[in-house]
Design a protein around this motif. Structure first.
Motif, PDB file in Angstrom:
ATOM      1  N   PHE A  16       0.759  -1.225   0.096  1.00  0.00           N
ATOM      2  CA  PHE A  16      -0.028  -0.063   0.038  1.00  0.00           C
ATOM      3  C   PHE A  16       0.996   1.252   0.045  1.00  0.00           C
ATOM      4  O   PHE A  16       1.980   1.341   0.543  1.00  0.00           O
ATOM      5  N   THR A  34      -2.289   0.350  -4.706  1.00  0.00           N
ATOM      6  CA  THR A  34      -1.639  -0.699  -4.232  1.00  0.00           C
ATOM      7  C   THR A  34      -0.741  -1.084  -5.613  1.00  0.00           C
ATOM      8  O   THR A  34      -1.276  -0.631  -6.689  1.00  0.00           O
ATOM      9  N   ARG A  95      -1.059  -2.368   5.287  1.00  0.00           N
ATOM     10  CA  ARG A  95      -2.164  -1.331   5.184  1.00  0.00           C
ATOM     11  C   ARG A  95      -2.033  -0.499   6.523  1.00  0.00           C
ATOM     12  O   ARG A  95      -2.276   0.698   6.299  1.00  0.00           O
TER      13      ARG A  95
END
Length: 117
Positions: A16, A34, A95
């Protein structure tokens, strides 16, 4: 062969990236993308245009590394995002701790000055 497969899996792993836009002293988060761990800055640029809203993006911009400065279009085809930006647990591509990809708007004045050299 098992090590080769493992390293390919690592290279293909998705990471990410939070996109931070810097423009005349203001800094704002304009979204995220991403990419694969092995992606070049060129690929990140393509993903930004593909996945983020056009009205959030500056007309002309460059990636920038705080410790190094702007990345040229030529360098975008050679440099791997993850290797240049991973630096600690707070900037790893997960993330929870996405890589921070800085983009800086290029004004007409900056563009003209860079072409004069």
């Amino acid at each position: 062969a098992k090590t080769e497969n493992l390293s390919q899996e690592v290279a293909d792993e998705k990471i990410f990236c939070k996109i931070i836009c810097k423009f005349f002293g203001s800094v704002r988060n304009i979204g995220f993308i991403t990419i694969r761990r092995s992606s070049l800055f060129k690929t990140a640029r393509e993903k930004i245009y593909e996945e983020l809203d056009d009205d959030e993006l500056p007309t002309r911009w460059k990636f920038a590394i705080d410790s190094l400065g702007p990345i040229s279009i030529k360098q975008e085809s050679k440099l791997v995002v993850w290797y240049l930006l991973k630096n600690n647990e707070q900037n790893q591509g997960s993330r929870e701790f996405p890589l921070k990809l800085n983009i800086e708007e290029q004004s007409v004045k900056q563009i003209n000055a860079s072409t004069v050299k």
